[in-house]
Structures are given as C-alpha cells and as structure tokens.
Design a protein around this motif. Structure first.
Motif, PDB file in Angstrom:
ATOM      1  N   GLY A 160       0.962  -1.108  -0.119  1.00 24.94           N
ATOM      2  CA  GLY A 160      -0.205  -0.036   0.064  1.00 24.94           C
ATOM      3  C   GLY A 160       0.688   1.141  -0.101  1.00 24.94           C
ATOM      4  N   GLU A 169      -5.596  -1.084   3.407  1.00 22.86           N
ATOM      5  CA  GLU A 169      -6.085  -2.239   2.612  1.00 22.86           C
ATOM      6  C   GLU A 169      -7.573  -2.502   2.890  1.00 22.86           C
ATOM      7  OE1 GLU A 169      -4.383  -7.039   1.980  1.00 22.86           O
ATOM      8  OE2 GLU A 169      -4.160  -6.142   4.014  1.00 22.86           O
ATOM      9  N   TRP A 204      -6.112  -1.921  -2.228  1.00 20.17           N
ATOM     10  CA  TRP A 204      -5.760  -0.724  -1.333  1.00 20.17           C
ATOM     11  C   TRP A 204      -6.662   0.369  -1.605  1.00 20.17           C
ATOM     12  CZ3 TRP A 204      -2.107  -2.131   2.717  1.00 20.17           C
ATOM     13  CH2 TRP A 204      -1.723  -3.054   2.121  1.00 20.17           C
TER      14      TRP A 204
END
Length: 295
Positions: free
Chosen positions: A239, A245, A251
């Motif tokens: 990410g 997440e 993401w």
C-alpha cells in the motif's frame, strides 16, 4: 411542455385502521431531452409516484401531468413507453404478439409494425423465444419482452421502474446500453433503480425521495464535479502511504484531484493496477447519509 410535472403530491393508505403517508408534498419536473434517475429505498414512494403519473392511483392532493395532460387523461400516455417494476403481460400471448399488438395500439401497422417487432425482439435477445407463451418464460425473459414493447414504439418519453429487475449481468448491461443509446438520441428518460452506479452513468439529474418526502435533487455532473477529494482503489502487493487495505491486496485511499496523476504514476511504478477512482462524496454516499438519518 414538460414531459413530467409533479406538484405537491400527497398520498396516504390505510393500514390496520391507521393512515400511512406514502407521499408528502412531492414536487419535481422532467424537461424534454433530460434523463432523470428517481432513487430511494424500498417503500420510499417511487412506485406510488409513478402509478399516480400513469393514472393507476389517484393522489389525495396535488397535481401530476404527463406529456402536458392530467395523469388520469388517457391522451397523456400517447407516445410514452412504460415498464413497471413487475410487468404483467397476458400469459397466453407470445413476445411477438405482445410487441406487435403494442405497436398497433400506437397506430403502427403493416410492414413498419413487422420491422420494429423483429428488430426489438433481436435487440433484446428474445427472438429465439418469440413464439413461446409468456406463461412459459422466465422472469428475465418476461422483463425483456416488456422492454422490447416499450422501446419499439420509439417513445418521446420512456419511463422505467426498476428496468434491470430479473435480468442476468449480460441482460443488465444490454439494457443499460439501450438506455444510454436512447438518451444520446435525444429521448426523455425517467427511471427508478437501486443501482446507483447506473444513475451516475445514465442520468443528467437525480431526484431522491425518502419516506415519502423529496430529500434531494441535483445535476449529476454538478454533484461529481464539486468534489475535490477522490477515493482511489488499486490492486497491488503493498500500500502507498496513507492507503489502507480494503481487501486482500486491494488498497484504498483518498487524495486531492491535483494529486491524482502523481498517485497513479506511483501505483504503476510499484506494479499496481488501478481498479477505480471516484469522488469521495458520490451518489452512494449521499444516499447512505440520507437513508441513515432519523426522521
């Protein structure tokens, strides 16, 4: 003339000796060539409003005009295509007979009737079942037949109440494409749907009703363009800073419009794949905020 004019509609129903208010001072209009999405939760008053527009119900107060005529006047329905949420078609007829007879009711006969009937049976992928009885068709095929009937008359105004009901994913995409084609051809479209993404794609403006009261109406373009913050979702192994997440290897994060090009470049450099980017306050967020309010 405005294809739809609704002014101060009130409607109540009796339930177990109590009066339940279905519509409370509802007013809106649809201009020629506009595409308007009519949205709200189940029981919000959408179908009641449409039934009043087509003379199937009488309002307790207020006025509903369809094609410049009072809703109870049969002339108001000339040149109007309509598919209710649960279309009822004569079970002993076939799709070909339903479409052809509907065209004759609108004064379209002879070779032109045959041409339009065959064309729209093909467009809605029901030509192979054109001579089967409606009673032997699935809900999705019955829905396609009703839609073929509405499109075949080449209406000045097309009113669709949950047009995707009973359709599979391919059918939903086909109908959405037909609605877009009709809209781009200059037709006037008024439709109810629970698929808010379709409203953002297919409507110029939305009208939102909640518990019988009009709660919001606005241009889709104005609503989306006014938002400076976008939500970005992408698929990737890691990410970016500030992204959380959302699902496994997916993401999600927010950024300002001016930052979007740099964010997308960073995602690509990291081997990620963009899934979508949309304004933070989309129609779905607005819908959720109004629906969750205590009224």
């Amino acid at each position: 003339m405005k294809p739809i004019e609704v002014q101060g509609l009130h409607k109540s129903f009796k339930s177990k000796g109590k009066s339940i208010k279905a519509l409370d001072d509802v007013s809106f209009t649809v201009e020629v060539g506009q595409s308007v999405g009519f949205i709200g939760q189940n029981g919000a008053g959408k179908s009641t409003s449409i039934k009043i527009l087509f003379g199937a119900l009488r309002a307790d107060a207020g006025q509903a005009l369809l094609m410049g005529c009072a809703a109870e006047d049969p002339r108001s329905r000339r040149g109007v295509g309509y598919v209710p949420e649960n279309p009822y078609l004569y079970e002993q007829l076939t799709p070909r007979e339903v479409v052809s007879s509907g065209l004759r009711l609108h004064g379209i006969k002879g070779p032109e009737n045959h041409r339009r009937t065959e064309h729209w049976l093909e467009r809605l992928d029901i030509a192979y079942a054109a001579d089967k009885r409606i009673r032997n068709l699935s809900k999705g095929m019955t829905q396609r037949t009703a839609l073929a009937h509405a499109f075949a008359i080449e209406p000045q105004l097309l009113v669709l109440d949950e047009p995707m009901s009973g359709l599979d994913p391919i059918g939903r995409r086909q109908v959405a494409d037909l609605m877009q084609e009709y809209r781009q051809g200059g037709g006037t479209l008024f439709f109810c749907t629970h698929i808010l993404h379709d409203v953002e794609r297919l409507a110029d403006r939305f009208v939102m009703i909640h518990k019988g009261r009009l709660r919001a109406q606005q241009s889709i373009a104005d609503m989306l363009a006014s938002q400076n913050t976008l939500v970005v979702r992408y698929y990737g192994a890691t990410g970016l800073p500030g992204f959380a997440e959302d699902a496994r290897m997916i993401w999600k994060g927010a950024c300002e419009r001016s930052q979007v090009p740099a964010v997308l470049a960073t995602i690509a450099a990291a081997g990620g794949t963009l899934l979508n980017a949309h304004p933070q306050n989309s129609l779905e967020e607005l819908f959720d905020s109004i629906a969750s309010e205590a009224v």
